[in-house]
Design an enzyme around this catalytic site. Structure first.
Site, PDB file in Angstrom:
ATOM      1  N   ARG A   1      -3.638   7.793  51.423  1.00  0.00           N
ATOM      2  CA  ARG A   1      -3.462   7.052  52.657  1.00  0.00           C
ATOM      3  C   ARG A   1      -2.494   7.827  53.543  1.00  0.00           C
ATOM      4  O   ARG A   1      -1.558   8.473  53.061  1.00  0.00           O
ATOM      5  CB  ARG A   1      -2.920   5.633  52.397  1.00  0.00           C
TER       6      ARG A   1
ATOM      7  N   GLU B   1      -5.971   5.157  61.997  1.00  0.00           N
ATOM      8  CA  GLU B   1      -7.358   5.597  62.003  1.00  0.00           C
ATOM      9  C   GLU B   1      -8.235   4.666  62.836  1.00  0.00           C
ATOM     10  O   GLU B   1      -7.956   3.471  62.898  1.00  0.00           O
ATOM     11  CB  GLU B   1      -7.888   5.672  60.563  1.00  0.00           C
TER      12      GLU B   1
ATOM     13  N   HIS C   1     -11.498  10.982  56.896  1.00  0.00           N
ATOM     14  CA  HIS C   1     -11.526   9.918  55.874  1.00  0.00           C
ATOM     15  C   HIS C   1     -12.927   9.772  55.269  1.00  0.00           C
ATOM     16  O   HIS C   1     -13.514   8.686  55.255  1.00  0.00           O
ATOM     17  CB  HIS C   1     -11.060   8.589  56.464  1.00  0.00           C
TER      18      HIS C   1
END
Length: 319
Positions: free
Chosen positions: A234, A263, A286
């Site tokens: 993360r 994000e 991601h």
């Protein structure tokens, strides 16, 4: 007859729509980029499915009928778990949904940095430097290591240890930062030692209040100058400003990130703004989790979690 379960999916873009065997109604939104619409989209639903859309205390207050949040992911850092517990809202997730895919992506990022893949690609397509010079070993800041020379430090867990050992690397699993070296478990290495001795530092642990900014300026100061850091966990775990400073000042050799503090990440993110730094900083959006096996497990387990909950059984409960 009991009314059908009302299910709302806030970001169905990540996986194919689930198929349920229980009586239900199902509403799916491809994504919910406007977070002000989260509560209105959930409405009077009994169950909400989310992968990355946050559920806050305010949302819960506006949706008093919500009983279950089925997270279609491993991480639950975007859910206010304390607020859910206080309101008796059950939260489930999909443990180890994408461990293999994430580990393989992390290794791909490792090779991209250590072998300067992006730097070589840019050199090849932008000019004829190779033709002019006859050799382009200057693309590296130093002679690259082979896998057997690497010491992989893992802060977290997953499949990376198995892959690292198979490649011939020395692997060391870090103890928690809060644990004194004298209390280190037999299978672990003290946190400061991992920072000081690893040539690759892999970040794979969940984001929690205790792991936020786990790696910042003091930690970069301990790392080897030839080390690379790879974050597939993360974004908030690594202080992004401190990471850029460490790269600029050559305190570490390189870094890669698949995750970001906010994000989706655009030019407002310091890592994105800095670009590739000559191949020393490699970014991906991601997608480390993205694989056929991950998608199948996420889709199947979310259905199993919801249907088990309906039947009075709780599986994969976070709170």
């Amino acid at each position: 007859m009991a009314k059908p379960l009302k299910i709302v999916h806030l970001d169905g873009v990540h996986c194919p729509s689930p198929t349920f065997t229980i009586p239900h109604t199902y509403t799916e939104y491809p994504n919910t980029t406007d977070l002000s619409t989260v509560a209105s989209r959930i409405g009077d639903a009994d169950v909400v499915i989310t992968t990355r859309i946050p559920i806050t205390a305010s949302t819960l207050d506006q949706c008093p009928g919500l009983k279950l949040i089925a997270v279609q992911a491993i991480g639950t850092d975007m859910i206010d778990l304390a607020a859910c517990k206080a309101r008796n809202v059950v939260v489930t997730n999909v443990p180890a949904a994408s461990n293999e895919s994430v580990a393989e992506h992390a290794i791909a990022l490792y090779f991209a940095i250590r072998r300067n893949i992006t730097g070589m690609h840019e050199m090849m397509v932008q000019g004829d430097e190779w033709v002019k010079k006859g050799a382009v070993t200057s693309l590296w800041t130093g002679v690259p290591r082979t896998c057997r020379e690497e010491v992989m430090g893992i802060i977290g867990g997953g499949e990376l240890a198995t892959i690292g050992r198979a490649l011939g690397m020395t692997v060391q699993i870090s103890e928690r930062k809060s644990v004194a070296p004298s209390s280190t478990r037999p299978s672990r290495i003290p946190f400061p030692t991992v920072l000081q001795t690893s040539t690759i530092l892999m970040i794979t642990l969940p984001l929690t209040p205790s792991t936020h900014s786990l790696i910042s300026s003091p930690e970069f100061a301990l790392m080897r100058s030839d080390a690379i850091l790879i974050n597939v966990a993360r974004g908030g775990i690594v202080d992004e400003d401190a990471l850029v400073d460490a790269l600029r000042e050559n305190r570490i050799a390189g870094a890669a990130a698949d995750v970001f503090s906010r994000e989706p990440a655009g030019r407002e993110n310091v890592l994105v703004r800095e670009g590739g730094m000559g191949g020393r900083l490699v970014l991906s959006p991601h997608v480390a989790w993205f694989a056929r096996s991950s998608i199948e497990k996420l889709r199947r387990t979310v259905v199993e979690n919801i249907e088990a909950w309906v039947g009075g059984e709780v599986r994969n409960v976070v709170v």
